[in-house]
Design an enzyme around this catalytic site. Structure first.
Site, PDB file in Angstrom:
ATOM      1  N   LYS A   1      57.243 -40.352  27.853  1.00  0.00           N
ATOM      2  CA  LYS A   1      56.308 -41.073  27.320  1.00  0.00           C
ATOM      3  C   LYS A   1      56.888 -41.790  25.962  1.00  0.00           C
ATOM      4  O   LYS A   1      57.885 -41.187  25.469  1.00  0.00           O
ATOM      5  CB  LYS A   1      55.323 -39.938  26.672  1.00  0.00           C
ATOM      6  CG  LYS A   1      54.225 -40.633  25.917  1.00  0.00           C
ATOM      7  CD  LYS A   1      53.202 -39.285  25.542  1.00  0.00           C
ATOM      8  CE  LYS A   1      51.714 -39.720  25.129  1.00  0.00           C
ATOM      9  NZ  LYS A   1      50.921 -38.436  24.777  1.00  0.00           N
TER      10      LYS A   1
ATOM     11  N   SER B   1      46.534 -39.585  26.598  1.00  0.00           N
ATOM     12  CA  SER B   1      47.159 -40.834  26.200  1.00  0.00           C
ATOM     13  C   SER B   1      48.388 -40.795  27.102  1.00  0.00           C
ATOM     14  O   SER B   1      48.932 -42.017  27.247  1.00  0.00           O
ATOM     15  CB  SER B   1      47.691 -40.643  24.750  1.00  0.00           C
ATOM     16  OG  SER B   1      48.518 -39.515  24.627  1.00  0.00           O
TER      17      SER B   1
ATOM     18  N   SER C   1      45.724 -34.758  26.279  1.00  0.00           N
ATOM     19  CA  SER C   1      46.675 -35.868  26.831  1.00  0.00           C
ATOM     20  C   SER C   1      47.593 -35.634  27.771  1.00  0.00           C
ATOM     21  O   SER C   1      48.138 -36.249  28.607  1.00  0.00           O
ATOM     22  CB  SER C   1      47.460 -36.527  25.723  1.00  0.00           C
ATOM     23  OG  SER C   1      46.466 -37.126  24.736  1.00  0.00           O
TER      24      SER C   1
END
Length: 732
Positions: A335, A409, A433
């Site tokens: 990420k 996310s 997330s």
């Protein structure tokens, strides 16, 4: 007598007091203290008057046993007795008792003093390490123990439970001391043990070996089993045939990559001669093709040439295919809130972008174990959101349908794994997330207990609640990564120290398969879409079929904690993670929804009094949730919830971004507030038309999340793995 049952993956061989049966996947070889100090001349054992000829008799049999267990793919654990250089973990009685004996002529040097192999039984010294013939391979567990038993003041039980080990084959020295003590300790913790007679010995076998072994299996196996070496070798030998055949494959005909990116499959393929470069080339062909389907997955993608060069370097570094590190050649993404040295970390927010000078701890750890970095993935800006629709780098969609959201996310993480572009992805989780995106892309999302994996080197969203999450193809892959990444980091203020107490193991009998689970009450599940309700009901039936007992519990702390996350003052911590005046200086660069959310936080004008009240409420709800998972008859093992109540289209989210986002977190928001661990696991698919009410084609994935208490990751993951296995078997 020996046998192998393909239906249950269990093996049986003759032992005392009766035949020992063990499940191969849940059995480890424990090799105790085969150290130079105990086995070589001038070591601690000889200095103390030990008979080296007697104790060395165990070396050759232990080597045969070790090779056979490795060939069968079993977990291997080595122990080493010894102390910290400052001797702070060495009781005075251990130093003094023998040397202080009247008329002592034997114990002239004590632990910590200088011998010819280094300081005696001190970690880091030459004599403390394992002999050359039995050196651990990369990925094998090594436990440094300060006592005679393997379980006192060590992480061995935790390491075994993390690997779902219930049975031990035990070897090593010395029979009357560390070998016997370790088996008795393991027995107290619920593990089934079988010691191997030829693979253990002591300094006075004539007096003690037979009686020590007899005491272990006495009274119908009071402490465990004792077997002989050859019957065990006979049942393990056939399991190594495939690897021997692979080694004889001519080098001019290397294996073909079958596209399976799960960690065990790639590990075996590499051992069998598959070229890492072949895998890298195939991945980039797939990545380039998928970019035409979804161009919003990556924020930074390593060039094909860079990855191929890295693959060649790995292959050169680890030329021995029998000694590969556990993540050799396993492709992964991260990420883009996780630092990689020399690359920008954007958090999908250009004003916060910076070039990292050092990499995050989690990145360095997987790379050190041979993993192959592919790139950095897209995310909801500032890691805020559960939709995947809040990034200036575009909106990734579910791998199942272009009209439906990927979740956030950690949107790009889940798509990169779900689309088969990487084997795993390093993500984060604050409010769900690391669970919702895997749920929307048909893969596994594991949120460990906060603080068990270092968060250093990650741009925070809500630092007191943030944690690393792992996106993987399977629960077993998630567990493999967890074993590698879990560690206490003294430089991370939220890192948790080593767990002092572990719950026992149920290794045999009805308790080995049964478990208690809870589900939200009907009024909480009413928020779910019709297909989600139907699929969740089917999941509950599957759990009951595999031995789960549906048990009532108090849902209120989970509901209240979830509401506390965004309805209370905790959301203010998202501003605390940003520089002063950040909003005013960067309003034009922020995503409109993120700006609206942050303005709402400012407008609340929360007070310190309100914040302290919320902290007090959090403490109360956390204690109440811990009681739900209590180590008692009233506790449940796991709470099972739908990962998300429904699956929105991108169009639906864009039309009502804040409310739609909030609904997605109904069953995830409580996770980090209550310090739970959790794993989102695929639980089937349903027709798009069942959700939309229209004649739409295609299917969407359904996912359930297994939640459990703080530090109960091992127990939770094993139930999740069993569900995954049962679901796949039923689907076949």
């Amino acid at each position: 007598m020996s046998s192998f049952n393909n239906g249950t993956d269990s093996l049986t061989f003759d032992a005392k007091p009766y035949a020992f049966t063990f499940p191969l996947k849940h059995t480890a070889l424990l090799v105790i203290d085969m150290q130079r100090d105990f086995l070589l001349e001038k070591g601690f054992g000889e200095i103390q008057g030990g008979n080296l000829e007697a104790v060395q008799a165990s070396i050759a049999p232990t080597k045969k046993l070790l090779e056979a267990c490795r060939g069968a793919g079993m977990t291997v654990v080595h122990t080493r007795e010894g102390h910290k250089p400052d001797m702070s973990d060495c009781p005075s009685s251990k130093l003094v008792r023998q040397a202080a004996a009247p008329n002592n002529t034997q114990h002239k040097l004590v632990i910590g003093e200088k011998g010819e192999l280094g300081r005696l039984l001190v970690r880091g010294e030459y004599g403390h390490d394992i002999i050359d013939e039995l050196q651990p391979l990369p990925g094998e567990v090594v436990i440094d123990k300060p006592g005679k038993g393997s379980f006192w003041n060590t992480e061995i039980l935790h390491k075994l439970k993390a690997r779902a080990i219930t049975h031990l084959i035990v070897s090593g020295v010395t029979t009357e001391c560390c070998f016997a003590t370790s088996i008795r300790e393991a027995n107290d913790r619920g593990l089934e043990c079988c010691g191997i007679e030829e693979a253990t010995s002591g300094y006075n076998d004539a007096c003690f070996k037979k009686s020590t072994l007899d005491m272990i299996h006495w009274s119908q196996g009071l402490f465990g089993f004792i077997g002989t070496l050859q019957p065990l070798l006979d049942i393990l030998a056939p399991l190594a045939v495939s690897s021997r055949n692979a080694e004889s494959t001519p080098p001019q005909t290397p294996p073909i990559f079958d596209g399976d990116l799960t960690i065990p499959s790639l590990q075996q393929a590499y051992r069998n001669g598959l070229s890492l470069v072949t895998v890298a080339e195939a991945l980039y062909d797939k990545i380039e093709a998928y970019q035409k389907t979804d161009p919003a997955v990556w924020i930074h993608l390593e060039s094909r040439d860079n990855v191929i060069s890295a693959a060649k370097a790995l292959a050169a570094k680890y030329s021995d295919r029998k000694a590969l590190p556990p993540l050799f050649g396993i492709p992964f993404s991260v990420k883009d809130s996780i630092d990689v040295a020399g690359l920008q970390t954007t958090t999908a927010c250009p004003p916060l972008a910076h070039v990292a000078s050092t990499s995050a701890v989690v990145y360095d750890r997987v790379v050190s174990e041979g993993a192959l970095f592919i790139g950095k993935t897209n995310l909801d800006q500032l890691a805020t959101g559960l939709t995947g629709c809040r990034s200036p780098w575009g909106i990734p969609h579910s791998v199942y349908h272009k009209d439906y959201i990927s979740g956030g996310s950690s949107s790009g993480n889940a798509v990169s794994v779900g689309a088969g572009l990487v084997s795993f992805s390093l993500a984060t989780d604050t409010a769900g997330s690391g669970r919702v995106p895997p749920g929307f892309n048909g893969v596994v999302g594991y949120k460990p207990t906060r603080g068990t994996i270092s968060f250093r080197g990650v741009t925070p969203a809500c630092l007191s609640l943030d944690c690393i999450a792992l996106t993987t193809c399977t629960v077993s892959d998630a567990r493999t990564l967890w074993q590698i990444l879990e560690d206490f980091d003294s430089s991370d203020p939220y890192s948790k120290p080593t767990l002092a107490f572990e719950r026992h193991v149920n290794s045999i009998g009805a308790q080995a398969k049964s478990f208690k689970f809870g589900i939200p009450p009907p009024e909480a599940l009413a928020i779910c879409s019709l297909p989600a309700r139907r699929m969740f009901n089917e999941t509950v039936a599957k759990l009951q079929k595999m031995g789960g007992l549906l048990t009532s519990f108090d849902w209120s702390p989970f509901q209240k904690a979830g509401q506390l996350l965004y309805d209370g003052t905790f959301v203010s911590e998202r501003l605390a993670s940003l520089p002063d005046d950040f909003l005013e200086k960067n309003r034009s660069a922020l995503h409109p929804v993120i700006l609206e959310l942050m303005d709402a936080v400012v407008a609340r004008q929360s007070t310190a009094v309100q914040a302290y009240r919320d902290l007090q409420a959090k403490a109360l709800y956390t204690r109440q949730a811990a009681q739900v998972f209590a180590y008692a008859a009233s506790g449940i093992d796991v709470l099972v919830v739908p990962t998300a109540p429904t699956h929105w289209t991108i169009k639906e989210v864009l039309a009502d971004p804040i409310k739609k986002n909030s609904i997605l977190g109904e069953f995830t928001h409580c996770g980090n507030v209550l310090d739970l661990c959790g794993a989102a696991v695929p639980a089937g698919t349903y027709p798009v038309s069942e959700l939309s009410g229209k004649e739409d084609e295609g299917v969407l994935p359904f996912s359930v999340t297994f939640l459990s208490g703080s530090r109960l990751d091992a127990e939770m993951l094993e139930i999740a793995r069993r569900f995954e296995e049962a679901f796949k078997a039923e689907a076949c």
